[in-house]
Each structure stands twice: as C-alpha cells, then as structure tokens.
Write a protein that holds these residues in place. Structure first.
Motif, PDB file in Angstrom:
ATOM      1  N   UNK A  95       2.824   0.620   4.305  1.00  0.00           N
ATOM      2  CA  UNK A  95       2.542  -0.285   3.090  1.00  0.00           C
ATOM      3  C   UNK A  95       2.890   0.384   1.823  1.00  0.00           C
ATOM      4  N   UNK A  96       3.569  -0.084   1.072  1.00  0.00           N
ATOM      5  CA  UNK A  96       3.853   0.526  -0.474  1.00  0.00           C
ATOM      6  C   UNK A  96       2.619   0.186  -1.047  1.00  0.00           C
ATOM      7  N   UNK A  97       2.259   1.376  -1.921  1.00  0.00           N
ATOM      8  CA  UNK A  97       1.136   1.297  -2.787  1.00  0.00           C
ATOM      9  C   UNK A  97       1.705   0.926  -4.232  1.00  0.00           C
ATOM     10  N   UNK A  98       1.316  -0.117  -4.787  1.00  0.00           N
ATOM     11  CA  UNK A  98       1.798  -0.659  -6.049  1.00  0.00           C
ATOM     12  C   UNK A  98       1.287   0.041  -7.119  1.00  0.00           C
ATOM     13  N   UNK A  99       2.083   0.860  -8.036  1.00  0.00           N
ATOM     14  CA  UNK A  99       1.426   1.548  -9.029  1.00  0.00           C
ATOM     15  C   UNK A  99       2.340   1.254 -10.287  1.00  0.00           C
ATOM     16  N   UNK A 100       1.684   0.995 -11.522  1.00  0.00           N
ATOM     17  CA  UNK A 100       2.377   0.586 -12.726  1.00  0.00           C
ATOM     18  C   UNK A 100       3.035   2.056 -13.164  1.00  0.00           C
ATOM     19  N   UNK A 101       4.202   1.957 -13.791  1.00  0.00           N
ATOM     20  CA  UNK A 101       5.050   3.111 -14.077  1.00  0.00           C
ATOM     21  C   UNK A 101       4.367   4.463 -14.631  1.00  0.00           C
ATOM     22  N   UNK A 102       3.553   4.131 -15.566  1.00  0.00           N
ATOM     23  CA  UNK A 102       2.856   5.286 -16.011  1.00  0.00           C
ATOM     24  C   UNK A 102       1.826   6.170 -15.063  1.00  0.00           C
ATOM     25  N   UNK A 103       1.274   4.911 -14.250  1.00  0.00           N
ATOM     26  CA  UNK A 103       0.256   5.435 -13.120  1.00  0.00           C
ATOM     27  C   UNK A 103       1.047   6.419 -11.948  1.00  0.00           C
ATOM     28  N   UNK A 104       2.295   5.805 -11.823  1.00  0.00           N
ATOM     29  CA  UNK A 104       3.241   6.408 -11.189  1.00  0.00           C
ATOM     30  C   UNK A 104       3.542   8.022 -11.686  1.00  0.00           C
ATOM     31  N   UNK A 105       4.022   7.917 -12.775  1.00  0.00           N
ATOM     32  CA  UNK A 105       4.239   9.030 -13.328  1.00  0.00           C
ATOM     33  C   UNK A 105       3.321  10.192 -13.524  1.00  0.00           C
ATOM     34  N   UNK A 106       2.027   9.706 -13.633  1.00  0.00           N
ATOM     35  CA  UNK A 106       0.742  10.568 -13.482  1.00  0.00           C
ATOM     36  C   UNK A 106       0.480  11.454 -12.174  1.00  0.00           C
TER      37      UNK A 106
END
Length: 106
Positions: free
Chosen positions: A31-42
């Motif tokens: 399953x792909x965990x959906x993250x907003x770009x800044x959350x992914x970057x963090x």
C-alpha cells in the motif's frame, strides 16, 4: 526541497515501511502511504539524518528555506506524519521534550 538528489538505488526501510526517494513514495506492505509533499520531505530529512537529534529550527529551515513559517507549521507537519504512519506512540518519530528536537527511532 531543492537540496535532495535522490539515488534511485537507495531505499530507507523503517518499521514496516519503505521510503523510495527515486519514486518519491512510502510503502507499507503493498500500500502506498499518501503524504503531502512537505510531510514526505520531513520524513526523508529525518531518515537521511537518522541517529542524531534534529532541532526544530534546523528542520524548519530544511523544509521551508524559501519561506517564513511559524513553529505551528512544523507541528502540523509532524502530526500529519505520525498519523500517516500510525505512530501515536512515537516509536518511529520521537519528539524530545524541552529540547525542541526530533529523531527517527527505528
């Protein structure tokens, strides 16, 4: 975050998750965990700097170097990250009280 140059071979495994910088994805099993770009970057920044404490100011600068944001933006980002990873017990991302720092635990 212009400072990151993902290596397509490099993958970060932590807990039951895999972060693949080459694809810009976080997987939990299939399953792909959906993250907003800044959350992914963090998350990527924490993984790249695992094993050391990261101050709030450092993390804010790494994520929003081109904008002025308040500490509330970072708090919201970490709340979203913990929610997406189901990390209520802070076993993956730990906040160190009164030190204003974050660390990746496992």
């Amino acid at each position: 975050m212009g400072n990151f140059e993902p290596n397509s071979q490099l993958k970060y495994r932590f807990g039951e998750f895999i972060l693949d910088p080459g694809r810009g994805t976080v997987l939990q099993a299939d399953r792909i965990v959906k993250l907003r770009p800044k959350v992914y970057d963090a998350l990527l920044y924490l993984l790249e700097n695992r094993g050391r404490l990261i101050g709030k100011e450092e993390l804010i600068h790494a994520l929003w170097s081109d904008a002025f944001v308040t500490e509330d933006s970072l708090v919201q980002c970490m709340v979203e990250l913990r929610r997406a990873l189901d990390d209520r017990a802070q076993e993956i991302v730990n906040t160190v009280p009164r030190r204003d720092t974050y660390s990746r635990q496992r």
